[in-house]
Design an enzyme around this catalytic site. Structure first.
Site, PDB file in Angstrom:
ATOM      1  N   HIS A   1       0.809  -1.215   0.000  1.00  0.00           N
ATOM      2  CA  HIS A   1       0.000   0.000   0.000  1.00  0.00           C
ATOM      3  C   HIS A   1       0.845   1.270   0.000  1.00  0.00           C
ATOM      4  O   HIS A   1       0.302   2.366  -0.143  1.00  0.00           O
ATOM      5  CB  HIS A   1      -0.941   0.016   1.212  1.00  0.00           C
ATOM      6  CG  HIS A   1      -2.160  -0.836   1.030  1.00  0.00           C
ATOM      7  ND1 HIS A   1      -2.208  -2.151   1.414  1.00  0.00           N
ATOM      8  CD2 HIS A   1      -3.369  -0.555   0.487  1.00  0.00           C
ATOM      9  CE1 HIS A   1      -3.405  -2.648   1.134  1.00  0.00           C
ATOM     10  NE2 HIS A   1      -4.122  -1.706   0.569  1.00  0.00           N
ATOM     11  N   GLY A   2       2.145   1.145   0.189  1.00  0.00           N
ATOM     12  CA  GLY A   2       2.997   2.324   0.262  1.00  0.00           C
ATOM     13  C   GLY A   2       3.388   2.570   1.693  1.00  0.00           C
ATOM     14  O   GLY A   2       2.580   3.006   2.508  1.00  0.00           O
TER      15      GLY A   2
END
Length: 461
Positions: A341-342
């Site tokens: 997701h980062g």
């Protein structure tokens, strides 16, 4: 907002939020929808398979460029790197592991500011889809579920499948091959696309309008009582929790928007069906909002948030990490989710907290279900379960209590996704100071409750 008459409020809501939001949303996605439909029609022409794969690569490239311009080069680089590793390891029985390590290194290098943070985070959705597809294909090859290493055009067609490359969701290689076969158009297919698109726009409107319009309009009755409360501490605490719930709901509906939109694009491009006896059932489901907003448990929330990703994490991360032990496998799974997701501090904090919350909830409810012989597990019992108490008042009360506790946890965790934060800060990621400040305002309540539940679980063990 409270001084508006009802007619003025709804007029302002319509002109100031609903119509502009829908118009801007359609302006952003109409071209992607057109490309998905064009590819769907193209695959009905009976073209050779390599042309079908090449067409979806072209459509995927065009869609990426439309949304991300030249920043798409980082997604292209990742896909080329994945195929290089897959080709070099084509005779190995650990292709999934090699691909996972390669993607891990690549994503970590990007997160460590090899690329500008804002640019990198703009690309994380497409990177996540490419990474998930490559890893799943590697493990499917190792398990024999995919017979042979795909050709370069097949591999790139799968990764850049136009229906999933921008908004998702993850689909298996087998589902992709079924999609490019060009199944007949049908009323069921069109109805599924229209329904998913309508729900996506509804969720976009709710996400955008909850903060400035809907929430302040419906809450003031309670808010006025709070403002008249002589106890400032109690008033301030309640207001902070209401704001946390507002932020959480707005964030939830932005996720549902992406989920329903990904259903629409994937289905429009021809993916997401099961074969029945006499027809195709277009039944792709990405999110189940009711299971999140009115949950039975936090475990149900996690699985219902994004069903394809939940399946992917369970099948390709959790099961492979089980040899480390159940709790370690849970931590590895949430760490993988955070990286995909980062990786930012607030996201890591939320996912790590979720790992502990879901684990403690699961083991506590399992222990209580054994002691009380009641259907109070995190997941609903099967009809033929061995519990003596299934639908009694006490069982319903306990399940409602755990459901309320899940909403409490969701409000606490969702407080980090503040609707008033500017876009630049959101794209760069919230820092440690922001995370600590927001949770300190809520007295770290969710963490303390989780710790208390764990102590209780140990005491009754």
């Amino acid at each position: 907002m409270a001084t508006f008459s009802r007619q003025e409020f709804f007029q302002q809501l319509l002109q100031g939020c609903l119509l502009p939001t829908v118009q801007q949303g359609l302006d952003q996605i109409w071209l992607l929808l057109t490309i998905c439909f064009a590819c769907r029609l193209l695959w009905r022409l009976g073209l050779p398979s390599y042309l079908k794969h090449a067409s979806t690569v072209a459509g995927g490239f065009f869609s990426l460029y439309h949304f991300f311009q030249l920043h798409m080069v980082w997604v292209v680089l990742l896909s080329l790197l994945c195929y290089l590793v897959l080709f070099l390891c084509r005779h190995s029985s650990h292709r999934g592991v090699f691909l996972s390590v390669t993607i891990l290194i690549y994503l970590l290098m990007g997160e460590m500011h090899m690329v500008d943070t804002v640019t990198w985070h703009k690309m994380r959705g497409a990177q996540m889809i490419v990474a998930m597809k490559a890893v799943s294909l590697g493990f499917d090859l190792d398990r024999g579920e995919v017979g042979a290493v795909p050709s370069p055009v097949e591999f790139m067609g799968y990764l850049y499948f136009v229906g999933t490359i921008v908004f998702g969701p993850w689909i298996s290689f087998h589902s992709y091959l079924q999609a490019v076969q060009g199944r007949p158009l049908s009323r069921r297919w069109l109805k599924k696309v229209a329904r998913s698109l309508a729900l996506a726009l509804l969720c976009l409107v709710l996400s955008t309008c909850v903060g400035p319009y809907l929430f302040p309009y419906f809450i003031p009755l309670d808010g006025d009582r709070l403002l008249r409360n002589k106890k400032r501490k109690a008033r301030g605490t309640m207001v902070r929790w209401l704001r946390a719930y507002e932020s959480a709901v707005s964030f939830h509906f932005s996720n549902y928007f992406v989920g329903f939109l990904s259903e629409a694009t994937a289905t429009l491009a021809g993916a997401g069906f099961t074969e029945e006896k006499d027809h195709l059932e277009w039944d792709l489901t990405v999110s189940r909002p009711l299971n999140v907003e009115l949950p039975r448990s936090m475990v149900e929330v996690v699985t219902s948030w994004n069903l394809p990703m939940s399946y992917w994490l369970n099948n390709y991360v959790f099961k492979n990490a089980l040899r480390l032990g159940t709790f370690s496998a849970v931590l590895v799974t949430y760490a993988a989710s955070a990286l995909l997701h980062g990786f930012s501090f607030h996201l890591a904090a939320v996912l790590l907290s979720l790992a502990f919350i879901t684990y403690v909830e699961h083991v506590l409810r399992k222990r209580l279900a054994q002691i009380l012989s009641a259907c109070i597990l995190s997941k609903r019992c099967l009809p033929d379960c061995s519990h003596r108490h299934r639908l009694g008042l006490g069982v319903r009360a306990l399940n409602l209590l755990f459901g309320a506790l899940a909403i409490f946890h969701l409000s606490y965790l969702g407080s980090l996704f503040d609707v008033d934060v500017d876009d630049t800060t959101e794209e760069q990621g919230y820092g440690m100071a922001y995370t600590v400040h927001k949770w300190s305002e809520l007295s770290w309540a969710s963490h303390w409750v989780t710790f208390g539940c764990w102590i209780f679980y140990r005491l009754i063990g």
